[in-house]
Design a protein around this motif. Sequence first.
Motif, short mmCIF file in Angstrom:
data_model
loop_
_atom_site.label_atom_id
_atom_site.label_comp_id
_atom_site.label_asym_id
_atom_site.label_seq_id
_atom_site.Cartn_x
_atom_site.Cartn_y
_atom_site.Cartn_z
N ASN A 142 1.15 -16.03 -1.75
CA ASN A 142 -0.01 -15.63 -2.54
C ASN A 142 -1.23 -15.49 -1.66
O ASN A 142 -1.50 -16.32 -0.82
CB ASN A 142 -0.28 -16.65 -3.65
N ASN A 143 -1.98 -14.40 -1.87
CA ASN A 143 -3.27 -14.21 -1.22
C ASN A 143 -4.34 -14.52 -2.26
O ASN A 143 -4.62 -13.70 -3.14
CB ASN A 143 -3.42 -12.78 -0.71
N VAL A 165 2.12 -11.43 -1.07
CA VAL A 165 2.27 -10.77 0.21
C VAL A 165 3.70 -10.92 0.73
O VAL A 165 4.19 -12.04 0.87
CB VAL A 165 1.27 -11.34 1.23
N HIS A 224 2.22 -5.53 -0.06
CA HIS A 224 1.64 -6.47 -1.01
C HIS A 224 2.06 -6.06 -2.42
O HIS A 224 2.05 -4.88 -2.76
CB HIS A 224 0.12 -6.46 -0.93
N PHE A 238 0.35 -1.25 -1.68
CA PHE A 238 0.14 -2.23 -2.74
C PHE A 238 0.95 -1.76 -3.94
O PHE A 238 0.67 -0.72 -4.51
CB PHE A 238 -1.34 -2.34 -3.11
N CYS A 273 -2.09 -11.33 -5.96
CA CYS A 273 -1.62 -10.57 -4.82
C CYS A 273 -0.55 -11.39 -4.11
O CYS A 273 -0.83 -12.48 -3.60
CB CYS A 273 -2.77 -10.27 -3.87
#
Length: 137
Positions: A28-29, A41, A47, A6, A39
């Motif tokens: 986008n998450n 991806v 991420h 991340f 977040c």
Amino acid sequence: MTKMIFINLPVKDLTASMKFYQALGFENNPQFTDDTAACMVWSEAIHVMLLTHDKWRHFTQRPIPDSTHSEVMLALSLDHKEKVDLMTNTAAECGGVADINAPQDHGVMYGRAFTDLDGHVWEVMWMDPAAFASEAK
């Protein structure tokens, strides 16, 4: 469980940064997105967390550098040489800066670099897998 990374990046304008990264192919998450963070991806393992400056300060009190400084260059590999040009050109069209470093063309490896809206440095590169297949044996 798959190991993941991340990458946390402070951003001035969360909505604009989300649009920028979506234009580059990130998804986008929404599970990890709110009005202070998003977040984005790239793959199952990669991420990018876009954090407003206020949210960033929850994690560190270290100052956020301005866009004239560079601490890291984040690199992504792409599966075709043409995609390197496409991503770099798209970054520039969406408000980033293309070719902040000289493009690298070594025949079997090709790369270019750009900055995002906040000056974060990204390198995108392609390597010819056939050129390195014989070395792996």
